[in-house]
Each structure stands twice: as C-alpha cells, then as structure tokens.
Write a protein that holds these residues in place. Structure first.
Motif, PDB file in Angstrom:
ATOM      1  N   ALA A  80     -10.659  -5.094   6.412  1.00 29.49           N
ATOM      2  CA  ALA A  80     -10.002  -4.262   5.384  1.00 29.49           C
ATOM      3  C   ALA A  80      -8.635  -3.791   5.876  1.00 29.49           C
ATOM      4  N   LEU A  81      -8.585  -3.365   7.157  1.00 26.55           N
ATOM      5  CA  LEU A  81      -7.318  -2.894   7.712  1.00 26.55           C
ATOM      6  C   LEU A  81      -6.257  -3.996   7.697  1.00 26.55           C
ATOM      7  N   THR A  82      -6.669  -5.222   8.090  1.00 27.14           N
ATOM      8  CA  THR A  82      -5.670  -6.301   8.148  1.00 27.14           C
ATOM      9  C   THR A  82      -5.216  -6.709   6.748  1.00 27.14           C
ATOM     10  N   PHE A  83      -6.139  -6.723   5.783  1.00 27.58           N
ATOM     11  CA  PHE A  83      -5.724  -7.054   4.420  1.00 27.58           C
ATOM     12  C   PHE A  83      -4.749  -6.000   3.895  1.00 27.58           C
ATOM     13  N   ALA A  84      -5.106  -4.727   4.128  1.00 33.83           N
ATOM     14  CA  ALA A  84      -4.229  -3.646   3.665  1.00 33.83           C
ATOM     15  C   ALA A  84      -2.862  -3.759   4.331  1.00 33.83           C
ATOM     16  N   THR A  85      -2.868  -4.078   5.631  1.00 28.46           N
ATOM     17  CA  THR A  85      -1.592  -4.254   6.328  1.00 28.46           C
ATOM     18  C   THR A  85      -0.791  -5.383   5.696  1.00 28.46           C
ATOM     19  N   GLY A  86      -1.474  -6.469   5.349  1.00 27.38           N
ATOM     20  CA  GLY A  86      -0.797  -7.586   4.696  1.00 27.38           C
ATOM     21  C   GLY A  86      -0.157  -7.166   3.384  1.00 27.38           C
ATOM     22  N   VAL A  87      -0.890  -6.392   2.590  1.00 26.40           N
ATOM     23  CA  VAL A  87      -0.357  -5.946   1.300  1.00 26.40           C
ATOM     24  C   VAL A  87       0.854  -5.042   1.508  1.00 26.40           C
ATOM     25  N   VAL A  88       0.730  -4.103   2.448  1.00 24.13           N
ATOM     26  CA  VAL A  88       1.839  -3.188   2.701  1.00 24.13           C
ATOM     27  C   VAL A  88       3.063  -3.953   3.205  1.00 24.13           C
ATOM     28  N   ALA A  89       2.834  -4.899   4.122  1.00 23.28           N
ATOM     29  CA  ALA A  89       3.956  -5.685   4.637  1.00 23.28           C
ATOM     30  C   ALA A  89       4.585  -6.520   3.531  1.00 23.28           C
ATOM     31  N   PHE A  90       3.755  -6.964   2.584  1.00 23.60           N
ATOM     32  CA  PHE A  90       4.258  -7.754   1.458  1.00 23.60           C
ATOM     33  C   PHE A  90       5.176  -6.901   0.587  1.00 23.60           C
ATOM     34  N   ILE A  91       4.725  -5.695   0.293  1.00 28.34           N
ATOM     35  CA  ILE A  91       5.492  -4.825  -0.597  1.00 28.34           C
ATOM     36  C   ILE A  91       6.787  -4.371   0.075  1.00 28.34           C
ATOM     37  N   PHE A  92       6.675  -3.994   1.348  1.00 26.88           N
ATOM     38  CA  PHE A  92       7.847  -3.467   2.057  1.00 26.88           C
ATOM     39  C   PHE A  92       8.413  -4.495   3.019  1.00 26.88           C
ATOM     40  N   HIS A  93       8.516  -5.733   2.554  1.00 28.31           N
ATOM     41  CA  HIS A  93       8.887  -6.784   3.511  1.00 28.31           C
ATOM     42  C   HIS A  93      10.309  -6.629   4.020  1.00 28.31           C
ATOM     43  N   SER A  94      11.199  -6.084   3.211  1.00 29.20           N
ATOM     44  CA  SER A  94      12.566  -5.875   3.707  1.00 29.20           C
ATOM     45  C   SER A  94      12.541  -4.909   4.887  1.00 29.20           C
ATOM     46  N   ALA A  95      11.785  -3.840   4.722  1.00 30.36           N
ATOM     47  CA  ALA A  95      11.687  -2.867   5.809  1.00 30.36           C
ATOM     48  C   ALA A  95      10.997  -3.485   7.025  1.00 30.36           C
ATOM     49  N   ALA A  96       9.909  -4.243   6.775  1.00 28.89           N
ATOM     50  CA  ALA A  96       9.148  -4.823   7.880  1.00 28.89           C
ATOM     51  C   ALA A  96      10.014  -5.755   8.715  1.00 28.89           C
ATOM     52  N   GLN A  97      10.958  -6.435   8.027  1.00 24.41           N
ATOM     53  CA  GLN A  97      11.832  -7.361   8.761  1.00 24.41           C
ATOM     54  C   GLN A  97      12.816  -6.633   9.655  1.00 24.41           C
ATOM     55  N   GLN A  98      13.048  -5.352   9.319  1.00 24.67           N
ATOM     56  CA  GLN A  98      14.118  -4.664  10.036  1.00 24.67           C
ATOM     57  C   GLN A  98      13.637  -3.793  11.182  1.00 24.67           C
TER      58      GLN A  98
END
Lengths: 216, 216, 216
Positions: A80-98
């Motif tokens: 569940a944690l990894t899926f949620a992390t995936g969703v959050v990273a998907f939504i905030f991918h610009s931030a995640a890249q930076q």
C-alpha cells in the motif's frame, strides 16, 4: 531507573530501523516511479514499478530462502505504501524530479545499506550459509532495481555501472565478519550498514567504477 | 425433487467455470502464440510463449502464496493444452490472425475476469489478507502477458496502455467487497467477474486509458 | 572381491557425474561471462551473469517443484565456483574467446545433457508427473541461458534459433521412456544424456532448425 532507560534505547533503535526502512522503501519507490514515467508508462505502470523497485529485492530473497508468502505481501502496508508513493510521485512529478541529486544519492545509499543488512540478517536467521547469506543481502538491496529495469526492457543498471551491488555486498560481508569477530548483532548490523553507506557515497562522490573488458 | 435440481445447478456452475477456464487458457495461449510468431520465434518459442502467456500469472501467484508446485505444473493437462494450442496456432496462423478482433477482445476479457476472480479466491483461501489477495487476483490475470512481453524483450503492454490490470483489480476488489457485504461466495465471484468483464469491454469500446505523466 | 569392485564402479559413476556437473557449470558460466562482456557489463555484471547462466535453470526448477532454498544456494560452492569462473573469464577474456568453437559446442552439449537428465530425475524424485518432469528437465538445461538473455535485454536465444531446448526435452523424454521400458535408473539416465548430447551435436553439425511462421 535503568530498566526504563534500556527500554527507551531499545525503542529508539527500533524506531530508527523502522524509520530507515520506511525511508528506504519510499526512496526506492520514488526512483522507480520516475524511471517508469520516463519510460512512458501509465499511472498503473508507475504504481507497479514503484512496488517492484522498492520491494522486489525482498521478494526474491524470500522466495529463494523459502519464506513464503514474502514479507512484502504478508504485511499489506508495504505494498500500500509503495502504491501510494507511486501515485504521489505521479501527481507531483515535476517536484519529484527536482529533488537535489545529492540528497537522493544519500537517501538511496541509506536505503541500500538498510536493505542489505536486513537481507543478510534474515538469511542468517533462516540458517543460510554465511557466503550465500551475503548474496541474499546483496539481492535484497539491488533486486528491486533489477526487476524494475527488466520490466522497462533494459539491461539492469546495477550490472554495468557504478559501485552499487558491490557496496551492498561489502555491507553484508561486514555484518558476517563483525559477528565472527565477536561483535554483538546490533553493532555488527551497524558496522555493515555504515560500510555499505560510506562505500556507496564515496563511489558516487569520486566516480568510482568497476572495470570492464572490451570485447570485439 | 429440489435436491436434484440444486445439484443440477451446481453441476452447471462447475461446468461453466470449467468451460470459462479452458476458454481463457486457450485464448491467452493463442494470443501468446501470435505475439511469438510476430516476434520471429520458432515453433518451440511459440509453444513456450503460449504456455507462459496462459499460465504464467497463476504460477507467479502460486509461488508468492507458497503453494508449490504451482497448479499449472501439478496438473499436466494445463501445460499440455497450452503447448497443443501453440502448435495449432502455429500451423493455422493465417486463420488465427483473422479472428474478428471484437470476438478476441470479448473472449480475452472473459478469460481475464475468470483468472482475476479465481486468483483472488485462491489467495483468500490461503489466508492472504484482502488487499494483497486483490493484488494476487490481478497478477493471476495479467502476469502471464507480462512474462510473455519480458521474454519478447519489450515493456509489458499492461504497464503502459489500456485499462487492463485495472479491470482485473476492479474485479478482484468487487469479490472482496461483495463478500464483506454478506453475499454468498458464488454471487460475489459472479459480481467480480462481471465487474472486470464489463469494465474491460467498455474500456476497449470507448478507448479509455489511464493518464500518463510527460517527463522531459 | 566383488563388493569392492562394485563399489569402485559406483565411485567411478559418481566421479563421472561430478566431473560432468562441474564441467557443465563452468562451461555455462564461461559462455555467460562472454555474453556479459560483449553486452558491456562491468566485472560484477559478468560475475552475476556467470552465476545465472550456470545455475539459473536449476533455481527455477527448484522454486517450481517447491524445494527451497534451491540447491544452487544451499551449497555455497556452486555460486562461488561460478563467480570465480566469471572473474577468470574476465581476466583472460582474450583467451576465453579463442576456445575452438567445436570444443565449446561439445562441452556445452555435455552440460546441457547432464542438466536435463539431472533436472528430470530430481523432479521425478519430488513426485512430479512424468510429462511435467520432462519440462522441469528442459528448464534445468535452458533456463539459465534464458535468464541471462532477459538480463541482457534480448529475446532468449533458445526461443528463436537452433535445436537446443528440443534436445534437452528429448533427453528428458528418453529418461522417462527408458524407465517405463524397465531399464534401471542408471541406464535410463545414460540413454537420456546420450539422446540429448547426440541430437544437439548433430543439430549444430547439420544446421538443423525448427520451423518458423512468417507473419505479416
């Protein structure tokens, strides 16, 4: 009140390990999510790659040592944690890249160290011979990234660049060696984690690589 | 004679499940065979891909929940059926390519629904927690196609296009939710299968896709 | 002194099997190492591919029949041997490339024959049904090469060219058929190994291939 203080220390060690485990899982999942998005996967693909990047190494280890169902599946909170992390990273991918690359490297090295140490300890607990237990520690650390790369149809990064699996193996080796030398398990684990972490960070800082053979 | 009629109904349900299982297996095997031939594999490669495409998902599920040897290997008729399907598809490949695409989609959706429902039910039977059981149902439905694509050295289709794994997960989710709501297992399974099937067919009909993130 | 002479014979058979096993493992490991170096992997990648190419087939077999931890991991000398082989092949890669191709083919065929026979025998010992046991023998022989190719991000050679898995299957089939015909296990194994070896060498010598379908 010595009992209480010992207890507190114990709780703190457990808390540190738990935090490190969660940090490692989340960092590996975010890195997996970014790879997946760069590979053009959709939201589901991003979630799957987050899961396998973070937990795939432990799954391989558990299948090999015969502890089924694997940890990552027995405890629903990890997937569940990894899926949620995936969703959050998907939504905030610009931030995640930076994220600053240095911070990512340090967090990733911490996750690698923890996974490698946890992997070798679990294998030893299952009475796997020391040398093979070191391999299991290494697989715990690098297996998730390898499956991630196979699913993205490319040669696993860990096989052709960087001191990465080598650092995981060094950490696992240190755990076994320190125990043989008579250190208590907690200190041996700490020594192993530090060995992996320091070697990894030094390798990135100084651009160390393993040799390659040039074949015609 | 109520007993007899109940028995008849039960027999019919079993017959329907068996037919659906065989249809799903054959459809997945034929699709695998066509992928393999398009990828330039030889007869043996076609047979192997037919096998993994049809039965690989169940094998992964069984390895993960610790039920070894996996079903697909304990009952020799399943591998034999998929190999035979591969050979037949190889010989009559022109005909196999000309199946109406609509029919293939419907049969594939039926197979997916059955595999997803059977997968979640088996996982629950092995006392896997509900959320992870849903994942096992999903893996049962899509895992074979994923291994097929990995062996053909490409990114699994399921990770980057279409509502496919999502439909399998929706079906598995429905099974668990319907059971929690108090439905008898048979009806819960039916509801789950319908949910997966309908979502999949609608997704293909209307061209639904999951979102992607565009990374530079 | 009949007892002694029987014992001597038995010892010799065991010695032959051990030598063949070691030769097969080393040959597969060297071939894996060369593939890895051609694919641009670093020293660690070469060691990993040497390991999986030599022992991956047996690991898959053991996971599928439920014998965990797999042999290749229970006995630390096998992974150690393959890693050492990888290192030696890395250092002396010019020499390794210059082995006469005919010798490599013969040694590889011997390794394949031994792995296939050992695989089917182990599966039968674990009460796997005969047909599936033949598949397990085949997987033991060709699975390592398949994982090697997947890790190198290419379609497994065994799926698209040559009579290779077919030879392994023929060997495994012969073992089962010979046992059914009443031959003692030792002779059945010998017959199976010869069938695989001869078919493989003939296939290479005469350039036999399985048919392919041409799909538009």
């Amino acid at each position: 009140m010595p009992t209480l203080s010992i207890r507190n220390v114990k709780l703190n060690v457990e808390a540190i390990v738990l935090v490190a485990d969660l940090v490692g899982t989340v960092v590996f999942a975010v890195e997996g999510a970014l790879s997946a998005m760069r590979g053009g996967l959709d939201l589901l693909g991003v979630m799957v790659i987050s899961f396998v990047a973070a937990l795939g190494g432990g799954v391989i280890r558990d299948l090999l040592i015969g502890d089924t169902p694997p940890n990552a599946i027995r405890d629903w909170r990890y997937p569940a944690l990894t899926f949620a992390t995936g969703v959050v990273a998907f939504i905030f991918h610009s931030a995640a890249q930076q994220f600053p690359i240095g911070l990512v490297t340090v967090l990733d090295a911490a996750g690698l160290a923890l996974f490698a140490v946890a992997g070798v300890e679990k294998a030893l607990l299952f009475r796997i011979r020391p040398f093979v237990a070191m391999l299991m520690g290494t697989v715990t650390g690098v297996g998730g990234g390898a499956i991630r790369d196979v699913l993205l149809a490319r040669v696993p990064v860990v096989l052709h660049s960087d001191i990465y699996a080598t650092a995981a193996f060094a950490g696992a080796f240190t755990v076994v060696a320190a125990r043989r030398a008579g250190l208590p398990p907690g200190l041996a684990a700490l020594a192993g984690g530090m060995a992996c972490f320091v070697l990894r960070v030094l390798a990135v800082s100084y651009g160390w690589h393993l040799p390659k053979a040039s074949l015609g």
